[in-house]
Motif scaffolding. Sequence first.
Motif, PDB file in Angstrom:
ATOM      1  N   GLU A  31      30.368 -56.307  58.199  1.00  0.00           N
ATOM      2  CA  GLU A  31      31.476 -57.086  58.775  1.00  0.00           C
ATOM      3  C   GLU A  31      30.955 -58.059  59.825  1.00  0.00           C
ATOM      4  N   GLY A  32      29.995 -57.618  60.615  1.00  0.00           N
ATOM      5  CA  GLY A  32      29.429 -58.481  61.653  1.00  0.00           C
ATOM      6  C   GLY A  32      28.765 -59.717  61.080  1.00  0.00           C
ATOM      7  N   ARG A  35      31.425 -62.106  59.714  1.00  0.00           N
ATOM      8  CA  ARG A  35      32.099 -62.887  60.764  1.00  0.00           C
ATOM      9  C   ARG A  35      31.260 -64.096  61.185  1.00  0.00           C
ATOM     10  N   ARG A  36      29.936 -63.925  61.127  1.00  0.00           N
ATOM     11  CA  ARG A  36      29.032 -65.022  61.493  1.00  0.00           C
ATOM     12  C   ARG A  36      28.697 -65.908  60.294  1.00  0.00           C
ATOM     13  N   GLU A  37      29.307 -65.604  59.149  1.00  0.00           N
ATOM     14  CA  GLU A  37      29.015 -66.316  57.907  1.00  0.00           C
ATOM     15  C   GLU A  37      27.518 -66.280  57.611  1.00  0.00           C
ATOM     16  N   SER A  88      36.687 -53.052  50.651  1.00  0.00           N
ATOM     17  CA  SER A  88      36.965 -54.457  50.972  1.00  0.00           C
ATOM     18  C   SER A  88      37.742 -55.138  49.846  1.00  0.00           C
TER      19      SER A  88
END
Length: 127
Positions: A31-32, A35-37, A88
């Motif tokens: 997920e991290g 979020r940063r693509e 997901s």
Amino acid sequence: MDEIERKMSEIKWSYAEGDPDALASLAARIEGVGRREDLINYSDLVRGVTFHLPNVNKGEPFQIDIHEWPDLHRAILGEFLGYISMLSYRKAKFMASALAINKTEFKPSYHFFNWMKDLGMLSGRDV
């Protein structure tokens, strides 16, 4: 529930349901990077994560050997990634494990692509 969700719900998970803490750690790392693509390689994904699986290592804690990658460790990570993708997909119709890659080829493993074909998400020409 669509056909892909149905197929994933029929999978018998041998490892991924056995350690909710390791599952949460891996999911949070994915997920991290999402979020940063960004992407995360398999070694960085599992580095420092301690697994406590009742059916592995006599239930004793262990870490995945990122230098040797024995077949059992590959299978364990693969299943955790599959389970994370199932979750997901249920939530957002996205296969989160696609963000975990092989650092030499800079793409998910061939196991990932084969699973996508098995689920009906890719045809033979797409791989």
